[in-house]
Enzyme design. Sequence first.
Site, PDB file in Angstrom:
ATOM      1  N   SER A  17       0.824  -1.208   0.000  1.00 35.96           N
ATOM      2  CA  SER A  17       0.000   0.000   0.000  1.00 35.96           C
ATOM      3  C   SER A  17       0.857   1.256   0.000  1.00 35.96           C
ATOM      4  O   SER A  17       0.612   2.190  -0.778  1.00 35.96           O
ATOM      5  CB  SER A  17      -0.930  -0.013   1.226  1.00 35.96           C
ATOM      6  OG  SER A  17      -1.705   1.166   1.284  1.00 35.96           O
ATOM      7  N   HIS A 235       3.765 -14.433 -13.312  1.00 42.75           N
ATOM      8  CA  HIS A 235       4.306 -13.427 -14.230  1.00 42.75           C
ATOM      9  C   HIS A 235       4.805 -14.039 -15.542  1.00 42.75           C
ATOM     10  O   HIS A 235       4.437 -13.596 -16.632  1.00 42.75           O
ATOM     11  CB  HIS A 235       5.466 -12.674 -13.581  1.00 42.75           C
ATOM     12  CG  HIS A 235       5.102 -11.998 -12.300  1.00 42.75           C
ATOM     13  ND1 HIS A 235       3.847 -11.488 -12.046  1.00 42.75           N
ATOM     14  CD2 HIS A 235       5.838 -11.737 -11.191  1.00 42.75           C
ATOM     15  CE1 HIS A 235       3.832 -10.940 -10.845  1.00 42.75           C
ATOM     16  NE2 HIS A 235       5.017 -11.079 -10.309  1.00 42.75           N
TER      17      HIS A 235
END
Length: 480
Positions: A17, A235
Site C-alpha cells: 500500500s 508473471h
Amino acid sequence: MNSSATLLLFGATGDLSKRMLLPSLYALHEDELIDADVKIVGTARSELDDREFRDMAESALEQYLPDDRQTKDQISGFLKRLSYQQLDASSTKGFGDLASKIGDISGGLAIFLSTAPTLFEATIAGLKSAGLTGENVRIGLEKPLGNDLQSSNAINDAVAEAFPEGRIFRIDHYLGKETVQNLMALRFANMMFEPLWNSNGIDHIEITVAETVGLEGRHSFYEKTGALRDMVQNHILQLVGLIAMEPPANLDATSVRDEKVKVLRSLRPVIAEHVVRGQYGNGAVKGEAVSSYQDNLGDSSETETFVALKVFVDNWRWQGVPFYIRTGKRLAERRSEIVVQFKSVPHNIFARGGTRLNANRLVIRLQPEEYVRLQVMAKEPGLDRDGIVLREVPLDLSLTQAFSKTRKRIAYERLLIDLIEGDPTLFVRRDEVEAQWHWIDAIRKVWEANDVAVKSYGSGSWGPSAAIALTERDGVSWND
C-alpha cells in the site's frame, strides 16, 4: 460494468500500500482520472483513526512519489478522500463497523484484497455477513492465490461463494506494465512481425526475469514458495501466453483471455532434463559482498531461488520452437526481457566478403529500461573491393524517449483504475489460474520423482552452470 464510487483497500497500512497503491491512487487523483467523489477507505489490523491513517499516507507519498509529483495542494486534496477502519479480518465481528464506515454503496464498491492467503476465506465470509458482496461490488485479489492447484481452488471456491466470476479481478501486476501491453501492439499492429511469428520464422524464444535482491524480509513466504511458484506460475506464464497467443477476434477481455488460456493448456509437460533448480550462495552484487540464501534464512534449505526451463507449446503455430525461461534472485543484474531469435536466411550471398550472417534478434526489455531493439545486418561503408562486408547493428525504439512527453505510469495505476471502472481485460481469469497451476504442479512432481537437486550458484552470477548447459546443448546462448 459501472464505475465504483468507493474503493476499499485491505492491508492499507502494509508495504504494498505504501510503496505502490497509495502513490498510484494519488497519481490518478492528480491527473483527474478518477471522479472527484470517489472515496478511498483503508482497513488493516493497525489501530488508527482517520487522521493517523492520512498522516501515514502522507509520509508514504513523501517517500515514494517522484519529486515532480510532490504538489502540496494536490496531496492535501487526495488525503481528504481517505478514511480508515481498524479490522481483524480473521473474525466477522468487525465487518459491521467496516460497513458502517463505508456507508452507502449504491454507487458501487471496488475492493482491493491484499492479505495473507490464510485470511481470504474469513475475509469473504465477513464481507458477505456485512452486506458488502452485492451486485454492485467487485473484488480484486492480490497474489499469492494458493500454493498449488488444490489450495488455489479452495481460495477461488471461497471467493466464488460471494462473487461471480465476472466480478472477480485477479491481479498480476506484470499485466499492467506498459511494455507488456506493447507485446500485442508489436505483434498485431505491425505486418512485418505477425507473418514470421511462428515456427517457420522463429528459432527460439528466451524469457528472463532476473533480480539482484535476496529475501528482503520475505523469509517465511519464500521458503514455502520458491522461484517456480513465486515467479514462473504467474508473471512468466502470463508473458508466455501473450507472446504465443493467436490473434484475438477483438481486444475485449473475453477474446484476449480465451486465447491466453489456449496457450496455457497447450504447454507440454516438462521433463527432468529440461529443468534446472538453483540456490544462491555467497558472492558479490553491485560490488558488495552478500551472504548465501541459507545464511539469510538462518537454516538449511532445499528451496530454489533460481529456475531455468526449456518449454514447448504444443500447437500448430509453435511446434518445435523451444521457449527458454529463467528467473532468480541475487543474479548479475536486474532485468526483465523477452528475446525472439528469428531463423537464419536460407543462403548467404555475402560469403565472398567473409561475412557470417547473424540471424535477426528482437529484444523486448521490460525493466529497468523499456525498449524494443531489433538486431539486423547492414553493410559497412566502403568500396567493397574484396566483397561486401556486413555488420550487425541495432534498430532501437526507446519507449522512454519516444514517449518522453507522455507521463510514465506504473502498473498499479492502470490496474487500480481498471478495477474501479470494472474493465477485466488485464486481470487473470480462473481458468487461466487453473491451467497455470496444473502445469506447475506437474513440474514439482517431476522434481520429486527424479530427485532434481538444487544447485548452488554464486550471488552476482547468472545462475548455475547447468542453466548455461540447458541452452548450449541446443547451440543457443542466453542473451547476457
